[in-house]
Structure formats: C-alpha cells, structure tokens
Design a protein around this motif. Structure first.
Motif, PDB file in Angstrom:
ATOM      1  N   LEU A  46       0.835  -1.200   0.000  1.00 50.28           N
ATOM      2  CA  LEU A  46       0.000   0.000   0.000  1.00 50.28           C
ATOM      3  C   LEU A  46       0.871   1.251   0.000  1.00 50.28           C
ATOM      4  O   LEU A  46       1.774   1.379   0.838  1.00 50.28           O
ATOM      5  CB  LEU A  46      -0.904   0.030   1.233  1.00 50.28           C
ATOM      6  CG  LEU A  46      -2.127  -0.870   1.247  1.00 50.28           C
ATOM      7  CD1 LEU A  46      -2.839  -0.738   2.600  1.00 50.28           C
ATOM      8  CD2 LEU A  46      -3.082  -0.489   0.122  1.00 50.28           C
ATOM      9  N   PRO A  47       0.612   2.175  -0.921  1.00 48.12           N
ATOM     10  CA  PRO A  47       1.346   3.448  -0.871  1.00 48.12           C
ATOM     11  C   PRO A  47       1.010   4.214   0.409  1.00 48.12           C
ATOM     12  O   PRO A  47      -0.097   4.087   0.952  1.00 48.12           O
ATOM     13  CB  PRO A  47       0.827   4.200  -2.108  1.00 48.12           C
ATOM     14  CG  PRO A  47       0.159   3.176  -2.961  1.00 48.12           C
ATOM     15  CD  PRO A  47      -0.341   2.115  -2.039  1.00 48.12           C
ATOM     16  N   ALA A  48       1.952   5.011   0.874  1.00 47.29           N
ATOM     17  CA  ALA A  48       1.705   5.810   2.079  1.00 47.29           C
ATOM     18  C   ALA A  48       0.589   6.813   1.851  1.00 47.29           C
ATOM     19  O   ALA A  48      -0.080   7.229   2.808  1.00 47.29           O
ATOM     20  CB  ALA A  48       2.989   6.518   2.505  1.00 47.29           C
ATOM     21  N   ASN A  49       0.385   7.209   0.583  1.00 53.08           N
ATOM     22  CA  ASN A  49      -0.672   8.188   0.263  1.00 53.08           C
ATOM     23  C   ASN A  49      -1.860   7.523  -0.413  1.00 53.08           C
ATOM     24  O   ASN A  49      -2.523   8.106  -1.271  1.00 53.08           O
ATOM     25  CB  ASN A  49      -0.116   9.295  -0.624  1.00 53.08           C
ATOM     26  CG  ASN A  49       0.331   8.795  -1.991  1.00 53.08           C
ATOM     27  OD1 ASN A  49       0.669   7.611  -2.140  1.00 53.08           O
ATOM     28  ND2 ASN A  49       0.343   9.681  -2.975  1.00 53.08           N
ATOM     29  N   ALA A  50      -2.167   6.279  -0.012  1.00 55.58           N
ATOM     30  CA  ALA A  50      -3.288   5.549  -0.608  1.00 55.58           C
ATOM     31  C   ALA A  50      -4.624   6.095  -0.124  1.00 55.58           C
ATOM     32  O   ALA A  50      -4.755   6.588   1.002  1.00 55.58           O
ATOM     33  CB  ALA A  50      -3.196   4.068  -0.270  1.00 55.58           C
TER      34      ALA A  50
ATOM     35  N   LEU B 258      -5.015   1.227  10.017  1.00 55.90           N
ATOM     36  CA  LEU B 258      -4.783   1.718   8.656  1.00 55.90           C
ATOM     37  C   LEU B 258      -5.528   3.031   8.410  1.00 55.90           C
ATOM     38  O   LEU B 258      -4.997   3.945   7.763  1.00 55.90           O
ATOM     39  CB  LEU B 258      -5.246   0.669   7.639  1.00 55.90           C
ATOM     40  CG  LEU B 258      -4.307  -0.499   7.384  1.00 55.90           C
ATOM     41  CD1 LEU B 258      -4.993  -1.550   6.517  1.00 55.90           C
ATOM     42  CD2 LEU B 258      -3.027  -0.007   6.705  1.00 55.90           C
TER      43      LEU B 258
ATOM     44  N   ALA C 287      -3.443   5.645   9.943  1.00 57.58           N
ATOM     45  CA  ALA C 287      -2.195   5.865   9.205  1.00 57.58           C
ATOM     46  C   ALA C 287      -2.435   6.586   7.888  1.00 57.58           C
ATOM     47  O   ALA C 287      -1.561   7.338   7.417  1.00 57.58           O
ATOM     48  CB  ALA C 287      -1.509   4.528   8.958  1.00 57.58           C
ATOM     49  N   LEU C 288      -3.594   6.371   7.283  1.00 54.95           N
ATOM     50  CA  LEU C 288      -3.919   6.995   5.997  1.00 54.95           C
ATOM     51  C   LEU C 288      -4.671   8.308   6.170  1.00 54.95           C
ATOM     52  O   LEU C 288      -5.248   8.829   5.212  1.00 54.95           O
ATOM     53  CB  LEU C 288      -4.750   6.033   5.142  1.00 54.95           C
ATOM     54  CG  LEU C 288      -4.051   4.733   4.729  1.00 54.95           C
ATOM     55  CD1 LEU C 288      -5.025   3.792   4.035  1.00 54.95           C
ATOM     56  CD2 LEU C 288      -2.854   5.037   3.817  1.00 54.95           C
TER      57      LEU C 288
ATOM     58  N   ARG D 197      -5.088  11.486  -3.379  1.00 56.53           N
ATOM     59  CA  ARG D 197      -4.366  10.272  -3.016  1.00 56.53           C
ATOM     60  C   ARG D 197      -4.441   9.231  -4.135  1.00 56.53           C
ATOM     61  O   ARG D 197      -5.224   9.370  -5.068  1.00 56.53           O
ATOM     62  CB  ARG D 197      -4.945   9.686  -1.722  1.00 56.53           C
ATOM     63  CG  ARG D 197      -4.610  10.523  -0.482  1.00 56.53           C
ATOM     64  CD  ARG D 197      -5.281   9.973   0.766  1.00 56.53           C
ATOM     65  NE  ARG D 197      -4.724  10.583   1.963  1.00 56.53           N
ATOM     66  CZ  ARG D 197      -3.739  10.061   2.679  1.00 56.53           C
ATOM     67  NH1 ARG D 197      -3.218   8.891   2.325  1.00 56.53           N
ATOM     68  NH2 ARG D 197      -3.280  10.677   3.752  1.00 56.53           N
TER      69      ARG D 197
END
Length: 270
Positions: free
Chosen positions: A25-29, A62, A65-66, A209
């Motif tokens: 998963l991208p950090a900017n998903a 998650l 975090a997102l 995102r």
C-alpha cells in the motif's frame, strides 16, 4: 456526482491467474475495500459471517495511518456494516454505492418504491418453496440467495429466483437487477461502487491520493474501472476471469496478509 467509467482503460484480463499481486500500500493511498469475498469469506448465510477483532483493529490502524482515507464499499447496507465492524467506525458506501456516508456523517437511500414491501413478501413466499433459498432484506434493496440450496436443486432454484426478480423489476421503477455469486439482487440503479469511489475521491481525506480498491465480484467491476482511470491499484480477489482489475490476490487470507492483519492462532480469540 460523476459516474464511473463504463469500461476499463485496460482490456480485461483473460485469466485472473496471470495477474500479478498488488504492491504494498502506498503511504498516500485512498483505500477502498469490498467486504464479502474480500475482507470476509463467504458464509452459508449473510448473517453468519465472522469478523475477527484483529481485522477491525488493523483497519482502524490503517484508517489512522492513511489520515482517514479508508472506506468500506459493500453490497450490504450501512447499518449492517456498522454492526459487523463494531466497535470500528469507518467511512462507507453501502448497497453497491446507493448509500454513501462520509466520515462523521450519515447516509441514506431516499424514498423506496411503494411496491417494494409487496415484492419482499412475494419473495418470502417463493423461497419458502425452495429449501436452502434465502431472502436478505437490505431496506432499499432485496437479495435472493441460493448458496445453501442442495446441489441437485441449485440450478432450478437459481432459475426460479432469477425469473422472480426479472418479473419484480417491472414493479420497481428506478431499480435494476444486480447479479452476484449465488445471488440476484433488486436495487436502485442510480449509483454503483465506481460512482461511490469517484465521489469519495473528490472529497477530503481521499482527494489527491492514490486510489486502491480490492473486491471479488461482478459488482466490483465499476470500482476497478474507476480506480484504473485514476492511475490507481485495482485488486481482484479470487480467480474470476475477464476482470478489469490489474492485480490479484487468491483469497481473503491473502488480503489479510497484504493489509497486515495478524494471523489468527489457536490461542487467538475468534
């Protein structure tokens, strides 16, 4: 609200097994997740699914975090999603996008046709004559299941439920048939999972995102197309051929590993 693309920017894959697994998963998903068949294995009855506490805890982590950019995108209604994933509280789209709730808000379906209760009652009478059949009342939608029908009668039951749904559709203006895995559904046609995802992508915290969507069924195809059109990551769960998804995971256990859900052990509470 923008509508989802009618076709994927890519030619659908001829064989799901040829698709590569998704990247991390991208950090900017902006993460969008189907529920049944993706996060949760199918159960004999829709109300018999098991939601592991570790899954709820990981989705909550998650989400944090997102920056809140995580949403459940499901055929179930919002009330059922809330009950299943309690005490988690997630942004969500229900009934294949008919219901949509931003973080901290509520979402609804609007007025349903006056004939819907009569259709529901007639459906209940029909399934009573087909052992193993089930009617799932979703409020603004009705789903007819035959997953539990004994194998010798499964084809006949499926045909009877489909014929009933096709006839009922003539009584429900603004509705459409939504086929799925051992299910046919009558639902409003003014939205789908793709249009719900596109609407989320226009709003904080999802805007700007990289969209990521995982799902397993035909109802998820508009979501794959929407994500593909935005340069995102589309993930088919299972081995269904002809999907617009560009990546694949074999089953719900693989989805959990991809998302970082701790594996359940014999000592782990259910």
């Amino acid at each position: 609200m923008r509508q989802s693309p009618e076709a994927s920017p890519l030619i659908p894959s001829p064989a799901a097994t040829a698709l590569p697994p998704p990247p991390a998963l991208p950090a900017n998903a902006a993460l969008f997740l189907d529920v049944d068949g993706c996060l949760l294995p199918f159960a004999p009855r829709p109300d018999a699914v098991d939601v592991p506490p570790a899954l709820v805890a990981r989705l909550t982590a998650l989400q944090r975090a997102l920056g809140g950019a995580l949403a459940l995108v499901s055929g179930r209604n919002l009330a059922t999603l809330d009950a299943l994933f309690a005490p988690g509280a997630f942004t969500a789209a229900g009934l294949h996008g008919v219901e949509r709730r931003r973080a901290g808000d509520t979402g609804g379906t609007g007025v349903v046709p006056a004939a819907l209760p009569k259709v529901r009652d007639a459906g209940l009478a029909l399934i009573a004559t087909h052992p193993g059949a089930l009617l799932e009342d979703k409020g603004a939608a009705i789903a007819l299941h035959w997953r539990m029908t004994p194998e010798p009668h499964k084809d006949a039951t499926a045909a009877a439920l489909r014929a009933f749904a096709e006839h009922a559709l003539t009584q429900l203006p603004g509705y459409q048939l939504q086929p799925g895995d051992h299910v046919i559904e009558l639902r409003p046609h003014h939205a789908d999972k793709g249009s719900a995802i596109l609407a989320f992508l226009e709003e904080p915290p999802f805007a700007g995102r990289v969209p990521v969507f995982a799902g397993d069924d035909l109802t998820d195809e508009p979501g794959f197309s929407a994500v593909n059109a935005h340069g995102g990551i589309s993930v088919l769960v299972g081995d269904r051929a002809g999907s617009a998804a560009r990546h694949r995971l074999p089953d719900t256990a693989a989805v959990h590993r991809w998302l970082g859900v701790p594996e359940r052990t014999p000592e782990t509470p259910a």
